[in-house]
Motif scaffolding. Structure first.
Motif, short mmCIF file in Angstrom:
data_model
loop_
_atom_site.label_atom_id
_atom_site.label_comp_id
_atom_site.label_asym_id
_atom_site.label_seq_id
_atom_site.Cartn_x
_atom_site.Cartn_y
_atom_site.Cartn_z
N ASN A 72 0.83 -1.20 0.00
CA ASN A 72 0.00 0.00 0.00
C ASN A 72 0.86 1.26 0.00
OD1 ASN A 72 -2.62 1.41 0.31
ND2 ASN A 72 -1.81 1.97 2.32
N ALA A 73 1.90 1.28 0.84
CA ALA A 73 2.80 2.43 0.88
C ALA A 73 3.52 2.61 -0.46
CB ALA A 73 3.82 2.25 2.01
N PHE A 74 3.88 1.51 -1.09
CA PHE A 74 4.55 1.56 -2.39
C PHE A 74 3.63 2.16 -3.45
CE2 PHE A 74 5.29 -0.43 -6.54
CZ PHE A 74 6.62 -0.08 -6.77
N TYR A 75 2.38 1.68 -3.51
CA TYR A 75 1.45 2.19 -4.51
C TYR A 75 1.17 3.68 -4.29
CZ TYR A 75 0.53 -2.70 -5.78
OH TYR A 75 0.65 -3.99 -6.19
N ASN A 76 1.02 4.09 -3.03
CA ASN A 76 0.80 5.51 -2.74
C ASN A 76 1.99 6.35 -3.22
OD1 ASN A 76 -1.67 5.06 -1.56
ND2 ASN A 76 -0.87 4.93 0.52
N ALA A 77 3.19 5.84 -3.01
CA ALA A 77 4.39 6.57 -3.45
C ALA A 77 4.44 6.66 -4.98
CB ALA A 77 5.64 5.89 -2.91
N MET A 78 4.07 5.58 -5.66
CA MET A 78 4.11 5.59 -7.12
C MET A 78 3.10 6.60 -7.70
SD MET A 78 6.51 3.64 -8.20
CE MET A 78 7.39 4.44 -6.84
N ARG A 89 15.81 9.56 -9.22
CA ARG A 89 16.49 8.83 -8.16
C ARG A 89 15.53 8.36 -7.06
NH1 ARG A 89 22.13 10.79 -5.18
NH2 ARG A 89 22.77 8.70 -4.47
N GLU A 90 14.55 9.19 -6.73
CA GLU A 90 13.59 8.79 -5.69
C GLU A 90 12.68 7.68 -6.19
OE1 GLU A 90 10.46 10.78 -2.49
OE2 GLU A 90 11.32 12.01 -4.08
N VAL A 91 12.22 7.80 -7.42
CA VAL A 91 11.39 6.74 -8.00
C VAL A 91 12.16 5.43 -8.04
CG1 VAL A 91 10.18 5.97 -10.08
CG2 VAL A 91 10.04 8.37 -9.37
N GLN A 92 13.41 5.49 -8.46
CA GLN A 92 14.24 4.28 -8.53
C GLN A 92 14.47 3.66 -7.14
OE1 GLN A 92 15.65 2.40 -11.16
NE2 GLN A 92 14.07 3.54 -12.27
N SER A 93 14.58 4.51 -6.13
CA SER A 93 14.75 4.00 -4.76
C SER A 93 13.53 3.20 -4.33
CB SER A 93 14.99 5.15 -3.79
OG SER A 93 16.21 5.81 -4.05
N TRP A 94 12.33 3.71 -4.63
CA TRP A 94 11.11 2.98 -4.30
C TRP A 94 11.01 1.69 -5.10
CZ3 TRP A 94 7.64 3.29 -0.50
CH2 TRP A 94 7.61 4.46 0.26
N LEU A 95 11.34 1.74 -6.38
CA LEU A 95 11.29 0.53 -7.21
C LEU A 95 12.26 -0.53 -6.71
CD1 LEU A 95 11.01 2.18 -10.73
CD2 LEU A 95 9.22 0.90 -9.54
N ALA A 96 13.43 -0.09 -6.26
CA ALA A 96 14.42 -1.04 -5.74
C ALA A 96 13.96 -1.65 -4.42
CB ALA A 96 15.77 -0.34 -5.55
N PHE A 97 13.13 -0.92 -3.67
CA PHE A 97 12.67 -1.35 -2.35
C PHE A 97 11.44 -2.27 -2.43
CE2 PHE A 97 11.31 -0.10 2.14
CZ PHE A 97 12.40 -0.73 2.74
N ASN A 109 6.21 2.24 6.73
CA ASN A 109 5.54 1.07 6.15
C ASN A 109 4.03 1.05 6.32
OD1 ASN A 109 6.01 0.68 8.95
ND2 ASN A 109 5.76 -1.53 8.74
N VAL A 110 3.50 1.78 7.30
CA VAL A 110 2.05 1.78 7.54
C VAL A 110 1.53 3.20 7.39
CG1 VAL A 110 0.22 1.33 9.20
CG2 VAL A 110 2.18 -0.21 9.09
N ASP A 111 0.75 3.45 6.35
CA ASP A 111 0.17 4.78 6.18
C ASP A 111 -0.75 5.08 7.36
OD1 ASP A 111 1.48 4.94 3.80
OD2 ASP A 111 -0.24 5.71 2.69
N GLY A 112 -0.56 6.23 7.99
CA GLY A 112 -1.29 6.57 9.20
C GLY A 112 -0.60 6.10 10.46
N GLY A 113 0.48 5.35 10.31
CA GLY A 113 1.25 4.88 11.47
C GLY A 113 2.33 5.88 11.85
#
Length: 438
Positions: A108-114, A125-133, A282-286
């Protein structure tokens, strides 16, 4: 720019053969390997199994072939607390249960970031960091606590380990591939001007598929369970139909999760600053994933104080440096490869972090310390690699190793200075995903 000449190669060879010890070292290294040839068995003189402060804990756990050390270490702290409160020191919690919810929340956090970063190019660079993660199974104490707060915990028998929790390679590879493909689809929807409702509908569809994948791999988590155990006095206990959250609310009501602070020691960043790592939220709202960066002596002082209060301490470290699994030794003088090669590779902690030579690769738990008139000599470490390594699964760590290769400890606010408490409760500096803060 110059090439290596034949004369230079001849000079290198002549220099190597000038010292007959090089041939001796080469024969030993080729025969038994570099680490074995440089092993310093004298460290056993200071790394014995006696500690001036030692917690009474049960046996160790085993994360098998997975990157879930952060969940194991967190649940070790919780099980030690539960064991002390209820006189049952070998009670264990299910890592598979929290691992299940981590995969859902992190997707969920990944999709929100994308969606948020969709206006940036794919090679940003930020997009690639998320894709690598994407799909990763590594994490941190604060991430585990976010999951505990939202989903609770269950005993290990309520959701036992399986092949795919013990060996996460297949699952995380499948999740990474799916999430990266979904990222392309979400970016396309944004570029086409899709509404927020349309994006949420697509995200929900993708999350439903992730839930299916994780359920196939791990099984669905229990919604209720019966708490059943026999304590150390052989007294039988049974409580039926607890939800995972009810269990935490009842049995951890005095465990103040928000009183804990992550003290980090990353000298490539300014000390006495609170940092936030958005990539690890890792937890949106957390809770946000934060670190208070301070000199190493404060990590040691706080860890000792917490151990003396009777509670274990999670710490992040670079476990593969100067460590032997068989003996369980963690010592800066364990492998003397520099003497074997005749070179000097010693680097400062700041330089190791800045160059990528150093970073935290593992989480473990401190359950003892050995002091001599306030001078720390060594630490007792609870690992999560089973009882076949070290001293029945426990490791001995020297204080120099702590100073060189420990990057953070998780301690209660009461063991911080007043200034540190204020800093920990104040605003944090956002770090870029590629910043190495151990």
């Amino acid at each position: 720019m110059t090439v290596i000449s034949d004369q230079e190669i001849a000079d290198f060879s002549a220099d190597f053969n000038t010292n007959s010890k090089n041939q001796v070292a080469s024969r030993a290294a080729r025969r038994s390997g570099l680490l074995e040839a440089s092993f310093n068995d004298r460290v056993s003189e200071r790394l014995n199994h006696v500690f001036s402060t030692e917690l009474d804990v049960g046996g160790v756990t085993d994360q098998k072939h997975s990157g879930r050390c952060w969940e194991f270490a967190t649940l070790n702290v919780l099980r030690h607390y539960f064991g002390k409160q209820n006189k049952v020191k070998d009670f264990t919690f299910s890592q598979a249960y929290n691992f299940f919810w981590d995969k859902i929340e992190r997707a969920n956090a990944f999709y929100n970031a994308m969606i948020r970063l969709a206006d940036k190019p794919l090679n940003d660079r930020e997009v690639q960091s998320w894709l690598a993660f994407a799909g990763e199974d590594g994490g941190l104490w604060s991430m585990a606590i976010n999951l505990v707060k939202k989903y609770g915990v269950v005993p290990s028998y309520a959701m036992p380990e399986s092949f795919n929790s013990n060996n996460t390679t297949g699952l995380i590879d499948s999740l990474a591939r799916k999430e990266r493909k979904d990222a392309i689809a979400l970016r396309k929807l944004v570029s086409e001007g899709s509404s927020q409702d349309e994006l949420e509908k697509a995200k929900k569809h993708f999350l439903n598929e992730v839930y299916r994948m994780v359920s196939v791999a791990l099984g669905e988590p229990p919604k209720k369970f019966d708490l059943e155990y026999r304590d150390d006095d052989k007294k039988y206990h049974l409580e039926r139909d607890l939800t995972p959250c009810e269990f935490v609310q009842k049995y951890f009501k005095d465990f103040k999760f928000d009183d804990y602070v992550v003290l980090s020691n990353c000298p490539n960043h300014e000390f006495n600053k609170l940092y936030h790592m958005p990539l690890y939220d890792n937890v949106d709202g957390g809770d946000q994933i934060k670190f208070l960066n301070v000199p190493i002596e404060y990590l040691a002082q706080a860890a000792v104080a917490q151990l003396k209060s009777g509670d274990a301490v999670i710490f992040g470290n670079d476990v593969l440096k100067q460590m032997e699994r068989k003996t369980g030794y963690l010592d800066t003088e364990l492998y003397q490869t520099d003497k074997l090669f005749g070179v000097d590779t010693k680097m400062s902690k700041a330089d190791r972090l800045a160059t990528g030579e150093g970073f935290a690769t593992h989480d473990m738990t401190l359950v003892g310390v050995d002091e001599d008139h306030g001078h720390i000599r060594k630490w007792k470490v609870e690992n999560s690699w089973g009882d076949k390594y070290g001293h029945k699964g426990f490791y001995e760590m020297s204080q120099p190793w702590f100073e060189d290769y420990v990057y953070d400890v998780v301690v209660r606010k009461e063991f911080l200075t007043d200034e540190q408490v204020k800093l920990a409760e104040g605003p944090a500096i956002d770090l870029k995903p590629w910043d190495n803060i151990g």
